[in-house]
Design a protein around this motif. Sequence first.
Motif, PDB file in Angstrom:
ATOM      1  N   GLU A  71      -7.224  12.106  46.470  1.00 12.71           N
ATOM      2  CA  GLU A  71      -6.264  13.235  46.936  1.00 12.71           C
ATOM      3  C   GLU A  71      -4.955  12.789  46.546  1.00 12.71           C
ATOM      4  O   GLU A  71      -3.894  13.621  46.729  1.00 12.71           O
ATOM      5  CB  GLU A  71      -6.464  13.588  48.261  1.00 12.71           C
ATOM      6  CG  GLU A  71      -7.526  14.584  48.650  1.00 12.71           C
ATOM      7  CD  GLU A  71      -7.896  15.785  47.823  1.00 12.71           C
ATOM      8  OE1 GLU A  71      -6.701  16.692  47.862  1.00 12.71           O
ATOM      9  OE2 GLU A  71      -8.714  16.134  47.392  1.00 12.71           O
ATOM     10  N   GLU A  72      -4.611  11.625  45.995  1.00  9.25           N
ATOM     11  CA  GLU A  72      -3.444  10.878  45.851  1.00  9.25           C
ATOM     12  C   GLU A  72      -2.974  11.208  44.325  1.00  9.25           C
ATOM     13  O   GLU A  72      -3.732  10.635  43.515  1.00  9.25           O
ATOM     14  CB  GLU A  72      -3.354   9.504  46.236  1.00  9.25           C
ATOM     15  CG  GLU A  72      -2.155   8.757  46.215  1.00  9.25           C
ATOM     16  CD  GLU A  72      -1.366   9.090  47.270  1.00  9.25           C
ATOM     17  OE1 GLU A  72      -0.197   9.067  47.072  1.00  9.25           O
ATOM     18  OE2 GLU A  72      -1.929   9.543  48.367  1.00  9.25           O
ATOM     19  N   LYS A  73      -1.801  11.933  44.302  1.00  9.07           N
ATOM     20  CA  LYS A  73      -1.361  12.007  42.769  1.00  9.07           C
ATOM     21  C   LYS A  73      -0.239  10.945  42.526  1.00  9.07           C
ATOM     22  O   LYS A  73       0.740  10.507  43.325  1.00  9.07           O
ATOM     23  CB  LYS A  73      -0.640  13.293  42.695  1.00  9.07           C
ATOM     24  CG  LYS A  73      -1.642  14.710  42.500  1.00  9.07           C
ATOM     25  CD  LYS A  73      -0.775  15.920  42.382  1.00  9.07           C
ATOM     26  CE  LYS A  73      -1.653  16.903  42.476  1.00  9.07           C
ATOM     27  NZ  LYS A  73      -0.902  18.159  42.413  1.00  9.07           N
ATOM     28  N   TYR A  74      -0.320  10.766  41.336  1.00  7.56           N
ATOM     29  CA  TYR A  74       0.653   9.555  40.838  1.00  7.56           C
ATOM     30  C   TYR A  74       1.338  10.182  39.536  1.00  7.56           C
ATOM     31  O   TYR A  74       0.985  10.420  38.573  1.00  7.56           O
ATOM     32  CB  TYR A  74       0.279   8.482  40.259  1.00  7.56           C
ATOM     33  CG  TYR A  74      -0.431   7.696  41.401  1.00  7.56           C
ATOM     34  CD1 TYR A  74      -0.061   6.589  42.188  1.00  7.56           C
ATOM     35  CD2 TYR A  74      -1.910   8.061  41.737  1.00  7.56           C
ATOM     36  CE1 TYR A  74      -0.810   6.144  43.108  1.00  7.56           C
ATOM     37  CE2 TYR A  74      -2.728   7.404  42.686  1.00  7.56           C
ATOM     38  CZ  TYR A  74      -2.205   6.366  43.460  1.00  7.56           C
ATOM     39  OH  TYR A  74      -2.509   5.893  44.429  1.00  7.56           O
ATOM     40  N   GLN A  75       2.679  10.886  39.983  1.00 17.84           N
ATOM     41  CA  GLN A  75       3.533  11.715  39.062  1.00 17.84           C
ATOM     42  C   GLN A  75       4.738  11.416  39.025  1.00 17.84           C
ATOM     43  O   GLN A  75       5.610  11.970  38.684  1.00 17.84           O
ATOM     44  CB  GLN A  75       2.926  13.196  39.298  1.00 17.84           C
ATOM     45  CG  GLN A  75       3.504  13.930  40.471  1.00 17.84           C
ATOM     46  CD  GLN A  75       3.183  15.285  40.501  1.00 17.84           C
ATOM     47  OE1 GLN A  75       2.541  15.623  41.578  1.00 17.84           O
ATOM     48  NE2 GLN A  75       3.704  16.173  39.857  1.00 17.84           N
ATOM     49  N   TYR A  81      -8.520  11.627  37.754  1.00 19.07           N
ATOM     50  CA  TYR A  81      -8.288  13.234  37.230  1.00 19.07           C
ATOM     51  C   TYR A  81      -7.024  13.037  36.389  1.00 19.07           C
ATOM     52  O   TYR A  81      -6.031  12.505  37.157  1.00 19.07           O
ATOM     53  CB  TYR A  81      -8.294  14.125  38.030  1.00 19.07           C
ATOM     54  CG  TYR A  81      -9.747  14.349  38.545  1.00 19.07           C
ATOM     55  CD1 TYR A  81     -10.631  15.451  38.113  1.00 19.07           C
ATOM     56  CD2 TYR A  81     -10.340  13.597  39.689  1.00 19.07           C
ATOM     57  CE1 TYR A  81     -11.741  15.867  38.543  1.00 19.07           C
ATOM     58  CE2 TYR A  81     -11.479  13.851  40.240  1.00 19.07           C
ATOM     59  CZ  TYR A  81     -12.288  14.943  39.644  1.00 19.07           C
ATOM     60  OH  TYR A  81     -13.561  15.170  40.082  1.00 19.07           O
ATOM     61  N   ILE A  82      -7.015  13.463  35.287  1.00 20.42           N
ATOM     62  CA  ILE A  82      -5.683  13.157  34.587  1.00 20.42           C
ATOM     63  C   ILE A  82      -5.268  14.861  33.928  1.00 20.42           C
ATOM     64  O   ILE A  82      -6.110  15.505  33.509  1.00 20.42           O
ATOM     65  CB  ILE A  82      -5.872  12.456  33.121  1.00 20.42           C
ATOM     66  CG1 ILE A  82      -6.275  10.917  33.707  1.00 20.42           C
ATOM     67  CG2 ILE A  82      -4.613  12.358  32.575  1.00 20.42           C
ATOM     68  CD1 ILE A  82      -6.596  10.057  32.539  1.00 20.42           C
ATOM     69  N   LYS A  83      -3.905  14.905  34.177  1.00 23.70           N
ATOM     70  CA  LYS A  83      -3.216  16.134  33.442  1.00 23.70           C
ATOM     71  C   LYS A  83      -1.953  15.675  32.679  1.00 23.70           C
ATOM     72  O   LYS A  83      -1.328  14.545  33.087  1.00 23.70           O
ATOM     73  CB  LYS A  83      -2.800  17.069  34.642  1.00 23.70           C
ATOM     74  CG  LYS A  83      -1.990  18.226  33.910  1.00 23.70           C
ATOM     75  CD  LYS A  83      -1.363  19.349  35.198  1.00 23.70           C
ATOM     76  CE  LYS A  83      -0.743  20.441  34.504  1.00 23.70           C
ATOM     77  NZ  LYS A  83      -0.160  21.216  35.105  1.00 23.70           N
ATOM     78  N   GLY A  84      -1.926  15.979  31.627  1.00 22.47           N
ATOM     79  CA  GLY A  84      -1.015  15.545  30.713  1.00 22.47           C
ATOM     80  C   GLY A  84      -0.877  16.201  29.507  1.00 22.47           C
ATOM     81  O   GLY A  84      -1.327  17.230  28.901  1.00 22.47           O
ATOM     82  N   TRP A 121      -0.044  14.240  35.801  1.00 24.91           N
ATOM     83  CA  TRP A 121      -0.348  13.307  36.800  1.00 24.91           C
ATOM     84  C   TRP A 121      -1.663  12.546  36.380  1.00 24.91           C
ATOM     85  O   TRP A 121      -2.396  13.070  35.955  1.00 24.91           O
ATOM     86  CB  TRP A 121      -0.285  14.025  38.372  1.00 24.91           C
ATOM     87  CG  TRP A 121      -1.353  15.267  38.243  1.00 24.91           C
ATOM     88  CD1 TRP A 121      -2.624  14.885  38.442  1.00 24.91           C
ATOM     89  CD2 TRP A 121      -1.061  16.510  38.328  1.00 24.91           C
ATOM     90  NE1 TRP A 121      -3.222  16.167  38.519  1.00 24.91           N
ATOM     91  CE2 TRP A 121      -2.169  17.365  38.365  1.00 24.91           C
ATOM     92  CE3 TRP A 121       0.141  17.248  38.316  1.00 24.91           C
ATOM     93  CZ2 TRP A 121      -2.244  18.590  38.873  1.00 24.91           C
ATOM     94  CZ3 TRP A 121       0.000  18.822  38.510  1.00 24.91           C
ATOM     95  CH2 TRP A 121      -1.339  19.185  38.577  1.00 24.91           C
ATOM     96  N   LEU A 122      -1.786  11.615  37.201  1.00 24.81           N
ATOM     97  CA  LEU A 122      -2.942  10.922  37.594  1.00 24.81           C
ATOM     98  C   LEU A 122      -3.459  11.292  38.853  1.00 24.81           C
ATOM     99  O   LEU A 122      -2.470  11.215  39.861  1.00 24.81           O
ATOM    100  CB  LEU A 122      -2.994   9.449  37.259  1.00 24.81           C
ATOM    101  CG  LEU A 122      -2.184   8.763  35.914  1.00 24.81           C
ATOM    102  CD1 LEU A 122      -2.280   7.324  36.058  1.00 24.81           C
ATOM    103  CD2 LEU A 122      -3.060   9.289  34.855  1.00 24.81           C
ATOM    104  N   THR A 168       1.908  11.974  32.007  1.00 25.20           N
ATOM    105  CA  THR A 168       0.971  12.128  33.123  1.00 25.20           C
ATOM    106  C   THR A 168       2.076  11.542  34.202  1.00 25.20           C
ATOM    107  O   THR A 168       1.786  10.871  35.256  1.00 25.20           O
ATOM    108  CB  THR A 168      -0.004  10.707  33.096  1.00 25.20           C
ATOM    109  OG1 THR A 168       0.672   9.604  32.783  1.00 25.20           O
ATOM    110  CG2 THR A 168      -0.978  11.118  32.107  1.00 25.20           C
ATOM    111  N   HIS A 169       3.225  12.177  34.204  1.00 26.52           N
ATOM    112  CA  HIS A 169       4.459  12.194  35.255  1.00 26.52           C
ATOM    113  C   HIS A 169       5.219  13.493  35.093  1.00 26.52           C
ATOM    114  O   HIS A 169       5.007  14.435  34.353  1.00 26.52           O
ATOM    115  CB  HIS A 169       5.345  11.032  34.861  1.00 26.52           C
ATOM    116  CG  HIS A 169       5.816  11.132  33.306  1.00 26.52           C
ATOM    117  ND1 HIS A 169       6.846  11.649  32.970  1.00 26.52           N
ATOM    118  CD2 HIS A 169       5.506  10.445  32.129  1.00 26.52           C
ATOM    119  CE1 HIS A 169       7.127  11.708  31.818  1.00 26.52           C
ATOM    120  NE2 HIS A 169       6.233  10.853  31.050  1.00 26.52           N
ATOM    121  N   HIS A 170       5.925  13.565  36.232  1.00 25.98           N
ATOM    122  CA  HIS A 170       6.853  14.816  36.409  1.00 25.98           C
ATOM    123  C   HIS A 170       7.731  14.544  35.081  1.00 25.98           C
ATOM    124  O   HIS A 170       8.189  13.448  34.546  1.00 25.98           O
ATOM    125  CB  HIS A 170       7.812  14.747  37.595  1.00 25.98           C
ATOM    126  CG  HIS A 170       8.739  13.629  37.632  1.00 25.98           C
ATOM    127  ND1 HIS A 170       8.298  12.259  38.119  1.00 25.98           N
ATOM    128  CD2 HIS A 170       9.964  13.767  37.637  1.00 25.98           C
ATOM    129  CE1 HIS A 170       9.284  11.582  38.106  1.00 25.98           C
ATOM    130  NE2 HIS A 170      10.445  12.394  37.920  1.00 25.98           N
TER     131      HIS A 170
END
Length: 149
Positions: A145-149, A111-114, A140-141, A128-130
């Motif tokens: 349940e693990e976010k990479y941000q 899942y991607i938010k950006g 984030w990616l 895709t980061h803070h």
Amino acid sequence: MNQNRFWKQAFSFVLLLLVYGVYQFGNKQAESRQPGEYDDLVSLQQAVTAKRSKVWFDETQFTVYKLLADDTKGSRHQRFLVRREGLPTLLVAHNIDLAPRAPLRPGQSLYIKGRYEWNQKGGVLHWTHHDPRGVQPGGWLRLGEEKYQ
């Protein structure tokens, strides 16, 4: 006169706390969504069709298509291609100077938010980061349940 001023300040403070609480609750609601509960495919489809850039999108599901070499010029970016029915193949540029590298493999769902930027090849998903300055909403990616941000 002082009592009137006190009540105005107290009211302003309570109002400020209320606005902050609503804002925080909205953010927690968005961040606590389980993968698949919400998908912003329509926003991305509209951006691609209209050839728009600087389009923020909420968490959307993709499949990793191909891993690419990192971009090491300037800020380092983990690069990979993703696919999703209804969209062209998209490049993801995930800034690994600001966020942890995501352990990806082809065929994996994520899942991607950006933010989407249009180009003639389909487009790029980034931010895709803070935001280290706290100005942009950031993204984030998410793998499980693990976010990479």
